[in-house]
Design an enzyme around this catalytic site. Structure first.
Site, PDB file in Angstrom:
ATOM      1  N   ALA A 193       0.850  -1.203   0.000  1.00  0.00           N
ATOM      2  CA  ALA A 193       0.000   0.000   0.000  1.00  0.00           C
ATOM      3  C   ALA A 193       0.882   1.248   0.000  1.00  0.00           C
ATOM      4  O   ALA A 193       0.661   2.184  -0.776  1.00  0.00           O
ATOM      5  CB  ALA A 193      -0.922   0.007   1.221  1.00  0.00           C
ATOM      6  N   GLY A 194       1.894   1.258   0.863  1.00  0.00           N
ATOM      7  CA  GLY A 194       2.788   2.411   0.947  1.00  0.00           C
ATOM      8  C   GLY A 194       3.569   2.612  -0.355  1.00  0.00           C
ATOM      9  O   GLY A 194       3.779   3.753  -0.791  1.00  0.00           O
ATOM     10  N   ASP A 195       3.988   1.522  -0.977  1.00  0.00           N
ATOM     11  CA  ASP A 195       4.733   1.642  -2.244  1.00  0.00           C
ATOM     12  C   ASP A 195       3.834   2.186  -3.347  1.00  0.00           C
ATOM     13  O   ASP A 195       4.260   3.018  -4.165  1.00  0.00           O
ATOM     14  CB  ASP A 195       5.288   0.269  -2.658  1.00  0.00           C
ATOM     15  CG  ASP A 195       6.366  -0.218  -1.698  1.00  0.00           C
ATOM     16  OD1 ASP A 195       7.017   0.631  -1.059  1.00  0.00           O
ATOM     17  OD2 ASP A 195       6.555  -1.444  -1.580  1.00  0.00           O
TER      18      ASP A 195
HETATM   19  P1  ADP Z   1       2.819   1.325   4.648  1.00  0.00           P
HETATM   20  O1  ADP Z   1       2.506   0.144   3.785  1.00  0.00           O
HETATM   21  O2  ADP Z   1       4.045   2.065   4.200  1.00  0.00           O
HETATM   22  O3  ADP Z   1       2.766   1.067   6.124  1.00  0.00           O
HETATM   23  P2  ADP Z   1       0.197   2.499   4.968  1.00  0.00           P
HETATM   24  O4  ADP Z   1      -0.265   1.221   5.574  1.00  0.00           O
HETATM   25  O5  ADP Z   1       0.180   3.721   5.842  1.00  0.00           O
HETATM   26  O6  ADP Z   1       1.645   2.368   4.318  1.00  0.00           O
HETATM   27  O7  ADP Z   1      -0.712   2.767   3.682  1.00  0.00           O
HETATM   28  C1  ADP Z   1      -0.460   3.785   2.736  1.00  0.00           C
HETATM   29  C2  ADP Z   1      -1.768   4.392   2.302  1.00  0.00           C
HETATM   30  O8  ADP Z   1      -2.598   3.359   1.752  1.00  0.00           O
HETATM   31  C3  ADP Z   1      -2.605   5.008   3.425  1.00  0.00           C
HETATM   32  O9  ADP Z   1      -2.214   6.355   3.673  1.00  0.00           O
HETATM   33  C4  ADP Z   1      -4.020   4.914   2.854  1.00  0.00           C
HETATM   34  O10 ADP Z   1      -4.290   6.015   1.995  1.00  0.00           O
HETATM   35  C5  ADP Z   1      -3.960   3.616   2.026  1.00  0.00           C
HETATM   36  N1  ADP Z   1      -4.488   2.489   2.810  1.00  0.00           N
HETATM   37  C6  ADP Z   1      -3.798   1.625   3.597  1.00  0.00           C
HETATM   38  N2  ADP Z   1      -4.624   0.746   4.199  1.00  0.00           N
HETATM   39  C7  ADP Z   1      -5.879   1.050   3.771  1.00  0.00           C
HETATM   40  C8  ADP Z   1      -7.193   0.526   4.024  1.00  0.00           C
HETATM   41  N3  ADP Z   1      -7.373  -0.513   4.851  1.00  0.00           N
HETATM   42  N4  ADP Z   1      -8.238   1.095   3.394  1.00  0.00           N
HETATM   43  C9  ADP Z   1      -8.070   2.132   2.537  1.00  0.00           C
HETATM   44  N5  ADP Z   1      -6.860   2.683   2.265  1.00  0.00           N
HETATM   45  C10 ADP Z   1      -5.784   2.161   2.877  1.00  0.00           C
END
Ligand code: ADP
Length: 309
Positions: free
Chosen positions: A254-256
């Protein structure tokens, strides 16, 4: 014209085993389900930027094995320019061994392998590419000295760099004003600030994003908070951006996806709030599918999603 995005970073193959329960030390757990997947933060972000509509060049080092050729073909399928991706004989490619159980708890180990062949010399060989990029994206899975070399060259040519401070295992790189955009999740923000942060606490997250921006002298900081969305801070504003409500099945990459699509949107000339919304849509779509690169959406998926939300 597509914005030119250069990603300098890692490519890993993920060897993943899904098990009934995680083994205790010395225990053998049988009946696992195994699969391999293309991963590595650099490659994931390159794929995300390419699918979001960027003209992407990837600077990376793959191993000297058969899997490396498959990886190269995979990158090319997304239209990524792999001119600067080398195959390194005699060394294994970057690998991640992942084991996860039904509750989603996991063991995760990474061997950087050929990723550490992305040396400062390799970075200098890509100077022309850096000089002609609309955005350069970095993470922390290649040697620290190589990231420093990228920041120096980008500053020399006045090109903007987005640093995804992930994983935050090495705090020696102190992000300064040569990093235009700093992207961190709550854990990475906490490592950089030396203070803890709960993902649900958007007010504290906003304060932390502002403080990180002031400390590093960045144009902007985005702090991502999983399903709680994100907050961004720039010279004009500090604002929370909610996540799009979706049925999340797997948050890998998701972060990537967020970083790759954010760079494309900024490269297209969109202001930061709009670009963060675009990146939030792309990453929301990515969590609705299982896998890393297999879950990253295309531009038409993102545009259609935004039309309806
Ligand atoms: P990482 O993978 O680097 O920890 P995050 O988990 O914060 O990154 O996710 C990055 C972005 O993906 C979030 O800011 C959000 O916009 C989106 N995201 C992550 N999880 C969800 C979710 N369960 N539902 C909707 N969007 C999500």
């Amino acid at each position: 014209m597509k914005p030119k995005i250069t990603v300098i970073g890692s490519a890993n193959i993920d060897f993943v085993m899904q098990v009934g329960h995680l083994p205790a030390k010395g225990e053998t757990v049988v009946d696992g389900r195994f699969f391999q997947a293309f991963g590595g933060k650099g490659a994931n972000q390159a794929v995300a930027a390419a699918r979001a509509g960027g003209a992407v060049c990837f600077v990376a080092a793959l191993g000297g094995d058969l899997l490396a050729r498959t990886y190269l073909d995979n990158l090319r399928k997304d239209g990524i320019d792999t001119e600067q991706v080398t195959l390194e004989p005699g060394i294994a490619g970057g690998s991640a061994l992942v084991m996860f159980d039904q509750q989603g708890d996991n063991y995760l180990t990474v061997a950087p392998g050929s990723n550490y062949r992305v040396t400062p010399e390799r970075v200098h060989a890509a100077e022309d590419l850096i000089a002609s990029s609309d955005w350069i994206i970095l993470q922390q899975e290649i040697p620290l000295e190589s990231n420093r070399a990228v920041l120096e060259l980008a500053a020399k040519h006045g090109r903007p760099v987005m640093l995804n401070y992930a994983p935050a295992h090495d705090l020696r790189l102190k992000p300064d004003a040569s990093v235009h955009g700093l992207i961190v999740n709550e854990h990475e923000a906490a490592s950089l600030s030396g203070r803890s942060l709960a993902a649900e606490n958007q007010v504290e997250a906003a304060r932390m994003a502002t403080a990180l921006r002031e400390k590093g002298g960045h144009r902007f900081v985005v702090l991502t908070l999983g399903k709680a969305g994100s907050v961004f801070a720039d010279a004009f504003d500090t604002r929370a951006v909610p996540a799009f409500p979706v049925n999340a099945v797997d948050t890998t990459a998701a972060g990537d996806t967020f970083c790759g699509s954010l760079a494309v949107s900024l490269g297209e000339g969109r202001p930061l709030p709009e670009a963060v919304r675009f990146a939030s849509a792309a990453s929301a779509l990515s969590v609705t599918k299982v896998g890393a690169q297999s879950s990253i959406p295309t531009r038409s998926d993102i545009d259609a999603f935004l039309l309806l939300h």
